[in-house]
Design a protein around this motif. Structure first.
Motif, PDB file in Angstrom:
ATOM      1  N   SER A   9       0.803  -1.225   0.000  1.00 44.18           N
ATOM      2  CA  SER A   9       0.000   0.000   0.000  1.00 44.18           C
ATOM      3  C   SER A   9       0.834   1.273   0.000  1.00 44.18           C
ATOM      4  O   SER A   9       0.276   2.373  -0.050  1.00 44.18           O
ATOM      5  CB  SER A   9      -0.924   0.023   1.237  1.00 44.18           C
ATOM      6  OG  SER A   9      -1.780  -1.079   1.254  1.00 44.18           O
ATOM      7  N   ILE A  10       2.164   1.157   0.067  1.00 43.73           N
ATOM      8  CA  ILE A  10       2.974   2.346   0.294  1.00 43.73           C
ATOM      9  C   ILE A  10       2.942   3.318  -0.886  1.00 43.73           C
ATOM     10  O   ILE A  10       3.029   4.536  -0.700  1.00 43.73           O
ATOM     11  CB  ILE A  10       4.439   1.955   0.627  1.00 43.73           C
ATOM     12  CG1 ILE A  10       5.172   3.170   1.236  1.00 43.73           C
ATOM     13  CG2 ILE A  10       5.141   1.415  -0.593  1.00 43.73           C
ATOM     14  CD1 ILE A  10       4.575   3.676   2.516  1.00 43.73           C
ATOM     15  N   ALA A  11       2.761   2.799  -2.102  1.00 44.29           N
ATOM     16  CA  ALA A  11       2.717   3.710  -3.259  1.00 44.29           C
ATOM     17  C   ALA A  11       1.514   4.637  -3.163  1.00 44.29           C
ATOM     18  O   ALA A  11       1.617   5.847  -3.425  1.00 44.29           O
ATOM     19  CB  ALA A  11       2.665   2.905  -4.554  1.00 44.29           C
ATOM     20  N   ALA A  12       0.355   4.079  -2.765  1.00 44.55           N
ATOM     21  CA  ALA A  12      -0.850   4.903  -2.621  1.00 44.55           C
ATOM     22  C   ALA A  12      -0.689   5.903  -1.485  1.00 44.55           C
ATOM     23  O   ALA A  12      -1.105   7.066  -1.595  1.00 44.55           O
ATOM     24  CB  ALA A  12      -2.070   4.013  -2.374  1.00 44.55           C
ATOM     25  N   ILE A  13      -0.057   5.470  -0.384  1.00 48.36           N
ATOM     26  CA  ILE A  13       0.133   6.361   0.760  1.00 48.36           C
ATOM     27  C   ILE A  13       1.050   7.517   0.385  1.00 48.36           C
ATOM     28  O   ILE A  13       0.749   8.687   0.670  1.00 48.36           O
ATOM     29  CB  ILE A  13       0.700   5.576   1.960  1.00 48.36           C
ATOM     30  CG1 ILE A  13      -0.338   4.562   2.470  1.00 48.36           C
ATOM     31  CG2 ILE A  13       1.126   6.523   3.072  1.00 48.36           C
ATOM     32  CD1 ILE A  13       0.210   3.614   3.512  1.00 48.36           C
ATOM     33  N   ARG A  14       2.168   7.197  -0.265  1.00 49.80           N
ATOM     34  CA  ARG A  14       3.111   8.244  -0.636  1.00 49.80           C
ATOM     35  C   ARG A  14       2.470   9.213  -1.641  1.00 49.80           C
ATOM     36  O   ARG A  14       2.671  10.429  -1.553  1.00 49.80           O
ATOM     37  CB  ARG A  14       4.388   7.620  -1.224  1.00 49.80           C
ATOM     38  CG  ARG A  14       5.254   6.903  -0.171  1.00 49.80           C
ATOM     39  CD  ARG A  14       6.522   6.295  -0.812  1.00 49.80           C
ATOM     40  NE  ARG A  14       7.292   7.304  -1.514  1.00 49.80           N
ATOM     41  CZ  ARG A  14       8.133   8.166  -0.925  1.00 49.80           C
ATOM     42  NH1 ARG A  14       8.319   8.114   0.383  1.00 49.80           N
ATOM     43  NH2 ARG A  14       8.797   9.055  -1.639  1.00 49.80           N
ATOM     44  N   TRP A  15       1.703   8.689  -2.569  1.00 49.71           N
ATOM     45  CA  TRP A  15       1.038   9.552  -3.549  1.00 49.71           C
ATOM     46  C   TRP A  15       0.017  10.458  -2.846  1.00 49.71           C
ATOM     47  O   TRP A  15      -0.116  11.639  -3.173  1.00 49.71           O
ATOM     48  CB  TRP A  15       0.368   8.697  -4.614  1.00 49.71           C
ATOM     49  CG  TRP A  15      -0.127   9.481  -5.789  1.00 49.71           C
ATOM     50  CD1 TRP A  15       0.619  10.101  -6.740  1.00 49.71           C
ATOM     51  CD2 TRP A  15      -1.501   9.711  -6.132  1.00 49.71           C
ATOM     52  NE1 TRP A  15      -0.199  10.712  -7.670  1.00 49.71           N
ATOM     53  CE2 TRP A  15      -1.502  10.481  -7.326  1.00 49.71           C
ATOM     54  CE3 TRP A  15      -2.713   9.340  -5.577  1.00 49.71           C
ATOM     55  CZ2 TRP A  15      -2.676  10.886  -7.937  1.00 49.71           C
ATOM     56  CZ3 TRP A  15      -3.889   9.744  -6.186  1.00 49.71           C
ATOM     57  CH2 TRP A  15      -3.866  10.511  -7.359  1.00 49.71           C
ATOM     58  N   ALA A  16      -0.701   9.909  -1.856  1.00 53.80           N
ATOM     59  CA  ALA A  16      -1.658  10.709  -1.091  1.00 53.80           C
ATOM     60  C   ALA A  16      -0.972  11.862  -0.377  1.00 53.80           C
ATOM     61  O   ALA A  16      -1.532  12.964  -0.247  1.00 53.80           O
ATOM     62  CB  ALA A  16      -2.380   9.830  -0.072  1.00 53.80           C
ATOM     63  N   LEU A  17       0.267  11.629   0.065  1.00 54.07           N
ATOM     64  CA  LEU A  17       1.003  12.655   0.800  1.00 54.07           C
ATOM     65  C   LEU A  17       1.697  13.660  -0.110  1.00 54.07           C
ATOM     66  O   LEU A  17       2.358  14.580   0.373  1.00 54.07           O
ATOM     67  CB  LEU A  17       2.033  11.995   1.714  1.00 54.07           C
ATOM     68  CG  LEU A  17       1.457  11.188   2.887  1.00 54.07           C
ATOM     69  CD1 LEU A  17       2.549  10.414   3.597  1.00 54.07           C
ATOM     70  CD2 LEU A  17       0.736  12.112   3.861  1.00 54.07           C
ATOM     71  N   PRO A  76       0.708   7.441 -10.641  1.00 51.86           N
ATOM     72  CA  PRO A  76       0.227   6.183 -10.066  1.00 51.86           C
ATOM     73  C   PRO A  76       0.496   5.008 -10.989  1.00 51.86           C
ATOM     74  O   PRO A  76       0.342   5.118 -12.225  1.00 51.86           O
ATOM     75  CB  PRO A  76      -1.277   6.420  -9.906  1.00 51.86           C
ATOM     76  CG  PRO A  76      -1.415   7.898  -9.803  1.00 51.86           C
ATOM     77  CD  PRO A  76      -0.350   8.458 -10.697  1.00 51.86           C
ATOM     78  N   PRO A  77       0.925   3.854 -10.447  1.00 51.85           N
ATOM     79  CA  PRO A  77       1.123   2.653 -11.265  1.00 51.85           C
ATOM     80  C   PRO A  77      -0.234   2.089 -11.700  1.00 51.85           C
ATOM     81  O   PRO A  77      -1.279   2.609 -11.331  1.00 51.85           O
ATOM     82  CB  PRO A  77       1.835   1.704 -10.300  1.00 51.85           C
ATOM     83  CG  PRO A  77       1.319   2.108  -8.956  1.00 51.85           C
ATOM     84  CD  PRO A  77       1.152   3.595  -9.015  1.00 51.85           C
ATOM     85  N   ARG A  78      -0.165   1.011 -12.478  1.00 51.38           N
ATOM     86  CA  ARG A  78      -1.414   0.361 -12.875  1.00 51.38           C
ATOM     87  C   ARG A  78      -2.117  -0.151 -11.620  1.00 51.38           C
ATOM     88  O   ARG A  78      -1.514  -0.849 -10.792  1.00 51.38           O
ATOM     89  CB  ARG A  78      -1.133  -0.808 -13.823  1.00 51.38           C
ATOM     90  CG  ARG A  78      -2.366  -1.335 -14.539  1.00 51.38           C
ATOM     91  CD  ARG A  78      -2.899  -0.288 -15.487  1.00 51.38           C
ATOM     92  NE  ARG A  78      -4.165  -0.668 -16.070  1.00 51.38           N
ATOM     93  CZ  ARG A  78      -4.950   0.158 -16.738  1.00 51.38           C
ATOM     94  NH1 ARG A  78      -4.566   1.422 -16.910  1.00 51.38           N
ATOM     95  NH2 ARG A  78      -6.094  -0.232 -17.252  1.00 51.38           N
ATOM     96  N   ILE A  79      -3.391   0.217 -11.435  1.00 50.73           N
ATOM     97  CA  ILE A  79      -4.105  -0.061 -10.173  1.00 50.73           C
ATOM     98  C   ILE A  79      -5.008  -1.269 -10.353  1.00 50.73           C
ATOM     99  O   ILE A  79      -5.884  -1.293 -11.233  1.00 50.73           O
ATOM    100  CB  ILE A  79      -4.927   1.158  -9.733  1.00 50.73           C
ATOM    101  CG1 ILE A  79      -3.999   2.362  -9.506  1.00 50.73           C
ATOM    102  CG2 ILE A  79      -5.725   0.860  -8.466  1.00 50.73           C
ATOM    103  CD1 ILE A  79      -4.740   3.670  -9.279  1.00 50.73           C
ATOM    104  N   ALA A  80      -4.812  -2.287  -9.513  1.00 51.93           N
ATOM    105  CA  ALA A  80      -5.652  -3.480  -9.543  1.00 51.93           C
ATOM    106  C   ALA A  80      -7.026  -3.156  -8.962  1.00 51.93           C
ATOM    107  O   ALA A  80      -7.151  -2.275  -8.112  1.00 51.93           O
ATOM    108  CB  ALA A  80      -4.998  -4.599  -8.735  1.00 51.93           C
TER     109      ALA A  80
END
Length: 1022
Positions: A680-688, A694-698
């Protein structure tokens, strides 16, 4: 009869047979059946609102389940209450739900009590007539039959009087059996004696209309007023006592609608002049009441004596001054009219009358009353001594500008022939003081970073001080400012002992929405700990939770609001797995939650699963600050804590945490989470704020990335996740939520078809729309699909904290609720004022939806909502967020649609304007914009309410209407109030006063405070 046979008779719903079977039982036999009956009653009552009683009866009374009446649940509920009265003691009888014993059950109710004649019957009757059992009271017919039969004594309680008042004249359901009240009372003298209690106990006997013209009203219908008059004429009731009691009742502190009934009864008796004169001291006493309609009744009655030249002038002058202390217009205007007449015939009384006028009439909230008082003083100037004129001159600065202008001829002499300033300069700083203060403000502004001075509009506000204009409104978005500098830090629970105390309070009453979060976080962190005396202190709490679930209450046991998963977590902490299993069996059948409450329940269940697996630690989503905000640095620390325990599920907790993320400290939080590995860290870092794409999102990660887009807050964020594969649709899911609205009127006929009712209504359109797809289940979408619920205030606060950056979904639901109750008073059962609380937040921009919410708060009779709306607007003016032009534009849309109640709007705007010159200037801008909107339309007749307020404000500030507003005012001609006020406003000259200068100075100060606070917060990272 065996207990099983008795139970079968009850669950079959044959309440008549239950009554017949009980007739021959001895007290010993009744006692033998009592315990079984009480237990069965508890089961049926607890589950009476379920779709079926069968699951509960099968669990607690399996042998009775095959005999259960599945076709008609209501008769089973009735039969069990009849059974309780047949065999149980007083304690159980007090729990009987009397509202289930209606109409066709009366015979069975009377039979069981007549056959049994329990010694506790009088206590039982009094209990069910008490105010706390308002919905469990006796019906009049069976109670009257029990009294006639000598089964119980006639009650002496207030509840009996109210029941008597309501039912003697009832005709709505059995018009063919209707007997006029006067005939009923004449036939039964003991009922005639009860009439005098109607004047001693608050009731609504005389509040009903004296004439009912509905098509199905019986031809011989009599109101209480008519019946009393008839009985008095027949000599069955003492006329003089009736007059005295009707006056005395007005002094007993009853509710307004009850008081109006006594006044109408008094007038319906048509007292003669001699009867009125004999009671003149009593009418004068009414002038000291604190209720406008009582004072109005007293003054109007005394006015009749004045017309007959029988008024006690000195007594009236001495007592009528209290009429000016009330906000009601009628009593004050009548009193001033009588003062004028008395002054002509008794000039020696004018000094006393002058003191009354000077004390409160000149500052009466109704402008017409204050003006009439001022004009009367000017007329009396020849009779006023120098001391009185000096007192008026000394009072002048406190008076409204319009009143100052009227008094000018009177006070010129006191100023040696020089006219005093009528522009409010005496109550505002002088020009030199303002110039000095503004110079200091310029120095403070120069010390601030240009970024914050520009964003807050400090330079523009300073320039406006020297120019003949008002500065532009400030415009900011939440992602650009350090939000946490304007909200308080939320204390967390530090010990198991503190946690137990918090739970104990919440079981009785949840004090704020933050309590739910603090309790859950406390259990999550401290769940392995318990105070030494936990069992002793927890037992009463668990017992309270185990009672019948509360509906529309204020406790965490209110299952319409509180997530079941939250209750499960509390029970697990206090009682462990075994008690939790019992709870689930008892409450899992409950399905009263909305979708958003279901989400919160699933989040709590996710937390509970971690705890039962032994994973204790901080909640990711617990707010660190009031209003729901989370400091990103605190979030980062929590996330690093859980990295050491990857088995713990944090899915929903993480989603909610991202919705609550504040904009402060995000770069620092990103640095804390550098080099962290997690799915989940990519989404968290992007949120911050991470700048990567964003990478391809499942699909299974879609809701997390939607939450991250909400944390970023920009439209581009939603486009980015859509490009990365998020296919979900909905508001704040596939794009930022926007609201459009249309207003209209809803009309409907009364049941009889004789009346037409009309209420305003509003329809909101969201975009992106709810799509009826999986996206609707995202938290982001749920926050824009609130179902209509009677939420307690703390629950509304909790819901507002789920996404503090965007409260539009909840606010729109609140607006709908406010409009639905526009003509209803405040209600603890349906509290609407909490919907407006979020508007008080110092860094919440006011958009069109916010102004719409304020106006709907002003429009209604709900005093609590109006008070919060006023506080919100007052605070927004104080801190610089309020824009008079934008507010006026919103008012224009509503007024042109004939949608506003201008008297209510005007009263609230006047209250806001009184706070300071800055508030006066802001309100004046809003009203000016509203007037200007009528350039192509005629001003409505009731527009004088707003013009009265505006005239006062413009005179205070030394302004005249803008040219656009003047164009509208020029069309209002004639002798109407609107025409006269329009003419006075058009005659105003543009001469800015010190009050306007002070307003501009205060605006600069508020903007400087905001800029200074933001600059200090930004220094620690934004």
């Amino acid at each position: 009869m065996t207990a099983d046979e008795w139970g079968q008779l009850i669950v079959s719903g044959k309440f008549d047979e239950v009554a017949a079977a009980a007739a021959g039982l001895t007290e010993a036999e009744r006692r033998a059946l009592s315990k079984t009956t009480a237990k069965l009653a508890t089961t049926i009552r607890r589950n009476s609102w379920q779709d079926s009683l069968k699951p509960a009866v099968e669990e607690t009374h399996p042998t009775l389940a095959p005999h259960l009446n599945l076709r008609d649940r209501d008769v089973v509920c009735t039969a069990v209450e009849i059974a309780v009265l047949s065999v149980c003691p007083l304690g159980d009888a007090k729990k009987v739900r009397m509202h289930t014993l209606r109409n066709d059950t009366h015979a069975a109710l009377v039979k069981v009590l007549t056959d049994r004649r329990p010694e506790w019957i009088d206590d039982f009757v009094d209990h069910h007539l008490s105010p706390r059992n308002e919905w469990q009271t006796f019906e009049w017919a069976p109670l009257r039959e029990l009294i006639r039969n000598g089964v119980c004594a006639k009650p002496t309680s207030d509840g009996y009087v109210r029941l008597y008042a309501m039912n003697m004249g009832a005709w709505y359901y059995h018009t063919d059996q209707y007997v006029p009240i006067s005939e009923q009372l004449a036939a039964e003298p003991d009922l005639l004696d009860d009439v005098w209690r109607l004047f001693e106990v608050e009731n609504f006997a005389f509040s009903a209309p004296m004439e009912v013209t509905s098509s199905n009203t019986p031809s011989q219908y009599e109101s209480w007023h008519t019946s009393i008059a008839k009985l008095s004429a027949r000599g069955l009731l003492d006329r003089q006592r009736l007059l005295d009691e009707s006056i005395a009742a007005l002094q007993r502190g009853f509710k307004n609608n009850a008081l109006s009934g006594y006044a109408r009864l008094h007038d319906h008796l048509q007292p003669t002049l001699d009867e009125l004169a004999a009671r003149q001291p009593a009418y004068l006493d009414l002038l000291t009441a604190r209720v406008g309609q009582v004072v109005n009744f007293g003054i109007n009655t005394l006015k009749k004596l004045d017309q007959a030249k029988r008024l006690d002038d000195a007594g009236f002058i001495a007592g009528a001054g209290r009429a000016f202390d009330l906000p009601a217009k009628g009593p004050a205007k009548t009193a001033i009219g009588l003062f004028k007449k008395i002054g002509k015939r008794s000039p020696q009384l004018t000094p006393t009358a002058t003191r009354a006028l000077l004390h409160s009439a000149l500052i009466h909230p109704d402008a017409d009353c204050a003006a009439a008082a001022a004009q009367l003083l000017v007329e009396w100037r020849a009779q006023l001594d120098e001391k009185t004129i000096a007192a008026i001159n000394e009072r002048l600065p406190e008076l409204p500008a319009t009143v100052q202008a009227l008094l000018q001829p009177l006070v010129v002499a006191a100023n040696n022939g020089i006219s005093p300033s009528l522009a409010g300069a005496a109550v505002t700083p002088d020009d030199a003081e303002i110039a000095t203060a503004v110079a200091e403000l310029r120095q403070q502004a120069d010390a601030l970073p240009e970024r914050w001075r520009t964003l807050v509009g400090v330079d523009d506000a300073l320039a406006a001080v020297d120019e003949d204009r008002w500065p532009a409104a400030i415009d900011f978005v939440w992602t650009d400012v350090p939000i946490l500098t304007g909200v308080e830090l939320l204390p967390r629970v530090e010990s198991a002992d503190e946690l137990l105390d918090l739970v104990a309070r919440a079981v009785e009453q949840v004090e704020s929405g933050d309590d739910i979060e603090r309790i859950l976080d406390g259990i999550a962190r401290l769940g392995a700990q318990k105070p030494p005396d936990c069992e002793r202190r927890a037992n009463p709490i668990l017992q309270r939770i185990a009672e019948r679930p509360q509906f529309n209450g204020h406790s965490i046991t209110d299952i319409t609001c509180t997530p079941k998963g939250f209750i499960a977590a509390v029970i697990w902490w206090l009682g462990g797995d075994d008690l939790l299993a019992s709870f689930r069996r008892d409450w899992e059948r409950i399905n009263y939650s909305s979708n958003i409450v279901d989400f919160l329940s699933r989040r709590c269940e996710e937390t509970l699963a971690r705890l039962r697996a032994g994973h204790f630690g901080p909640m990711l989503s617990t707010p660190t600050h009031a209003g729901g905000w989370i400091d990103p640095l605190a979030f980062a620390a929590r996330w690093r804590y859980w990295l050491a325990n990857p088995a713990a599920r944090l899915d929903l907790d993480l989603v909610l945490a991202l919705h609550r993320m504040a904009p402060d400290h995000r770069p620092a939080a990103l640095a804390e989470l550098a080099n962290v590995e997690h799915p989940s860290i990519a989404a968290i870092r992007w949120a911050l704020g991470d700048r990567s794409t964003p990478p391809r999102i499942a699909p299974e990660a879609a809701e997390l990335w939607v939450a991250a887009a909400n944390a970023r807050g920009q439209d581009s964020a939603f486009t980015a996740i859509a490009d990365a594969g998020v296919l979900l649709q909905g508001p704040n899911v596939s794009g930022r939520a926007h609201y459009a609205w249309t207003i209209s009127w809803h009309e409907w006929k009364s049941f009889s078809g004789d009346e037409t009712f009309r209420l305003p209504q509003i329809k909101f359109t969201r975009s992106p729309a709810l799509a009826g797809s999986p996206g609707d289940d995202c938290l982001a979408a749920l926050l824009h699909s609130f179902q209509d619920r009677y939420w307690r205030p703390s629950m509304i606060e909790h819901l507002a904290s789920l996404q503090p950056s965007d409260g539009s979904g909840l606010l729109s639901a609140g607006i709908e609720r406010l409009i639905g109750r526009i003509d209803d008073p405040s209600s603890s059962f349906e509290p609407n004022h909490p919907f407006l609380q979020s508007l008080i937040q110092v860094d919440r921009p006011l958009d069109e939806l916010a102004y719409l919410a304020l106006v709907t708060g002003f429009m209604g009779k709900d005093a609590d909502s109006a008070a919060v709306a006023r506080d919100a607007l007052i605070d927004a003016v104080d801190d610089g967020r309020a824009d008079g032009q934008a507010f006026g534009a919103l008012l224009s849309q509503l007024t042109l649609a004939d949608w506003l109640k201008l008297n209510r709007i005007s009263a609230n705007l006047a209250e806001v304007a009184r706070n300071s010159p800055l508030h006066a200037a802001t309100v004046a801008q809003a009203i000016d914009a509203l007037i200007a909107a009528y350039a192509a339309f005629a001003l409505p007749r009731d527009f004088h309410h707003l013009l009265t307020v505006q005239l006062e404000l413009l005179m205070q500030l030394g302004l005249r209407p803008t040219e656009a507003a003047c164009a509208s005012l020029r069309k209002a001609t004639g002798s109407s109030k609107t025409g006269k006020l329009s003419a006075r406003m058009l005659a105003l000259e543009h001469r800015p006063t010190a009050a306007l200068a002070e307003a501009k100075q205060r605006l600069v100060e508020s903007r400087l405070l905001r800029a200074t606070r933001w600059a200090a917060g930004a220094s620690s990272g934004l």
